[in-house]
Scaffold this active site. Structure first.
Site, PDB file in Angstrom:
ATOM      1  N   PRO A  77     -49.911 -61.130  21.862  1.00 30.34           N
ATOM      2  CA  PRO A  77     -50.356 -62.015  23.123  1.00 30.34           C
ATOM      3  C   PRO A  77     -50.374 -61.310  24.422  1.00 30.34           C
ATOM      4  O   PRO A  77     -51.059 -61.892  25.346  1.00 30.34           O
ATOM      5  CB  PRO A  77     -49.556 -63.163  22.868  1.00 30.34           C
ATOM      6  CG  PRO A  77     -48.332 -62.723  22.531  1.00 30.34           C
ATOM      7  CD  PRO A  77     -48.527 -61.698  21.595  1.00 30.34           C
ATOM      8  N   CYS A  78     -49.885 -60.197  24.625  1.00 33.50           N
ATOM      9  CA  CYS A  78     -49.716 -60.025  26.105  1.00 33.50           C
ATOM     10  C   CYS A  78     -51.066 -59.403  26.504  1.00 33.50           C
ATOM     11  O   CYS A  78     -51.831 -58.777  26.102  1.00 33.50           O
ATOM     12  CB  CYS A  78     -48.852 -58.570  26.076  1.00 33.50           C
ATOM     13  SG  CYS A  78     -48.194 -58.399  27.766  1.00 33.50           S
ATOM     14  N   GLY A  79     -51.487 -60.023  27.741  1.00 34.16           N
ATOM     15  CA  GLY A  79     -52.652 -59.796  28.095  1.00 34.16           C
ATOM     16  C   GLY A  79     -53.804 -61.067  28.012  1.00 34.16           C
ATOM     17  O   GLY A  79     -54.580 -60.890  28.465  1.00 34.16           O
TER      18      GLY A  79
END
Lengths: 339, 224
Positions: free
Chosen positions: B176-178
């Site tokens: 999920p980063c971003g």
């Protein structure tokens, strides 16, 4: 200069007695168990190079896929060893008897671990997540050079607090502060390492603290920890990976109890508070007893092997007892609310 | 309730996720009838009752049957879903039309779970055979339409194996980063008044991107 408590945490270790699973024994007689001292902040797969030599002559031919179990429960290798011990052994067992397997990896239950890289990758991911929680972004971890990341991981693998302390400021993690820790650091001659632009009091109104809560709920009260029934499966444990959030206010200090209760709202300690408006606050003893029965109770909270007094300021707990990836792991034993 | 609220930083609160999830599930039911509906699974944990002020939970779409075919037509933009077998009510009809012996039935489960750390939704999925044996990522990639596979190669999307946050089993997830960055980009392009996005459109917008990576397209009508 790391403080005393952090040194104790890094030096914490658990004596393990590792038995080879009988289906992996291809020699006669079966080999004796291996004795290993496992760092609390480390991970079980990192011990494999120390353990395998004991058993390599007894193994059947073929490729290894190594995993551990405790009384039949496969151990999640990405949870720090100390946390596994605090959680699975209500009454601490010394040495801790574990079984090692070299075959038959339960890949429908455990995520794969095919070497140290997997453990490192898991560590870095947790670090990114923790940084995201604390700083609001994970750019510092992402921007760290490969060699710095390597060195940071190596310092954790080797339990080298000095090396870690030199490298961790590069992460620029905002400090976790409330009124208590701010006053404490003002009166201490040493300034807290890792202060950043986020550290200016008041700039970050809502602070978030990375917490991983492992909750065991039992239905009956118990006299001694050895009366607590054993865990059969991981479904007996509730895992909550959610940050503790608080508003930084003047004069406000949170205890460990406050933090756990906000993450587990049904264990609110104030017995006058109830969950429904239809109840009236009267002091009829029967009703009060009923309320007490309805409330759950936090029986035990363990962090780094310490049975915590719940009134300890939470900021102290976080700053001193967190793991190297900046997560605070708390094993909690609760008595379930009666329904 | 909170449907008037808007998201301006690309991130969702846990309450916002519940609202967005129901809106997404409703729109899907109306516009995407070739698929079964998403169901909401509340987090009534067997050992704990989580906060009952907001009902927390996740979205689940399960037992999507893919007939893996040896020939892949270049126009394939969606998973080759066996629509014949989706006329199910309570139970899944597991009989499948097998074209030849190499064809194997692959089932897929998708969960949209809220991440309290990143404050965004995360897609978890897994594939398995009719016997329940999990499918490896290599096999799953073969089931994906070609445009998904190229999306994976070109961009920074990665599937990682991680334990499902509530089910104690290994699943795959899209990191999920971003997420909040590209959600903000979506909001900028859709609403002229700045980075605002109504909460109930959040998951629809999110899924319009994420779904493509796993071969699930949503009809354009859902974005209205």
């Amino acid at each position: 200069m790391a403080n005393e408590a952090v040194k104790y945490v890094w030096e914490g270790a658990i004596p393990l007695q590792i038995h080879l699973h009988k289906s992996d024994v291809a020699s006669h007689p079966a080999p004796p168990p291996a004795l290993v001292l496992a760092p609390r902040i480390g991970y079980l797969p990192l011990l494999i190079p120390h353990i395998k030599p004991y058993f390599k002559d007894s193994l059947p031919p073929g490729e290894d896929s190594i995993w551990f179990d405790y009384k039949g429960v496969p151990l999640k290798w990405y949870i720090p060893t100390g946390v596994l011990f605090d959680l699975l052994c209500a009454e601490p067992e010394r040495p801790w008897n574990l079984t090692i397997h070299f075959r038959g990896y339960p890949s429908n239950i455990l995520i794969p671990c095919e070497g140290e890289d997997f453990v490192k990758w898991n560590f870095v991911n947790s670090l990114k997540e923790a940084q995201y929680i604390i700083n609001g972004n994970c750019k510092n971890v992402m921007n760290m050079s490969q060699s710095d990341q390597e060195d940071l991981w190596t310092s954790v693998m080797n339990g080298d607090l000095d090396a870690y302390t030199k490298l961790s400021p590069k992460l620029k993690m905002a400090t976790i502060e409330d009124d208590f820790s701010r006053k404490a650091s003002l009166s201490s001659p040493q300034s807290r390492q890792g202060a950043t632009e986020m550290d200016v009091a008041g700039q970050v109104k809502t602070a978030r603290v990375p917490v991983r809560l492992y909750v065991r709920s039992i239905n009956q009260d118990f006299e001694n920890l050895e009366d607590v029934p054993e865990i059969d499966t991981w479904d007996d444990i509730s895992y909550l990976n959610r940050p503790f959030e608080f508003l930084r206010e003047e004069g406000k200090c949170f205890t460990l109890r406050n933090a756990i209760e906000s993450l587990l709202p049904e264990f609110i300690g104030d017995k006058a508070q109830t969950s429904g408006e239809e109840r009236s606050k009267d002091d009829d003893t029967e009703e009060a007893d009923g309320l007490l029965r309805e409330m759950g109770e936090i029986k035990l909270a363990r962090i780094q092997g310490i049975e915590m007094k719940l009134e300890i300021p939470f900021s102290w707990v976080v700053n001193n007892l967190m793991n190297p990836e900046f997560y605070l792991h708390i094993s909690v034993l609760v008595k379930a609310p009666q329904r | 309730m909170n449907s008037g609220r808007e998201v301006s930083d690309g991130r969702l609160t846990v309450e916002g996720f519940s609202v967005a999830a129901r809106a997404f599930a409703d729109k899907w039911k109306i516009h995407n009838q070739s698929f079964p509906p998403w169901s909401w699974v509340p987090l009534i944990n067997r050992t704990l009752h989580l906060s009952n002020q907001q009902e927390e939970g996740y979205l689940s779409l399960e037992e999507i049957l893919i007939l893996s075919s040896l020939e892949e037509s270049p126009e394939d933009e969606s998973l080759n879903v066996a629509t014949d077998c989706l006329e199910k009510e309570e139970s899944v009809d597991h009989t499948i039309l097998v074209q030849n012996q190499e064809n194997e039935a692959h089932y897929y489960d998708f969960h949209i779970v809220y991440s309290s750390s990143y404050k965004v939704p995360v897609l978890y999925f897994r594939g398995y055979c009719s016997g329940g044996q999990p499918l490896s990522l290599d096999v799953i990639k073969k089931d994906l339409p070609s445009c998904s596979v190229s999306l994976l190669h070109e961009s920074k999307w990665t599937f990682i194996t991680q334990e499902h946050p509530y089910l104690n089993r290994p699943w795959f997830k899209l990191h999920p980063c971003g997420t909040e960055d590209w959600i903000k980009l979506l909001s900028q392009s859709s609403i002229s008044t700045g980075c605002q996005m109504p909460v109930d459109l959040y998951l629809v917008s999110w899924f319009s991107v994420v779904g493509q990576v796993v071969g699930l397209r949503i009809p354009l009508e859902m974005l209205n």
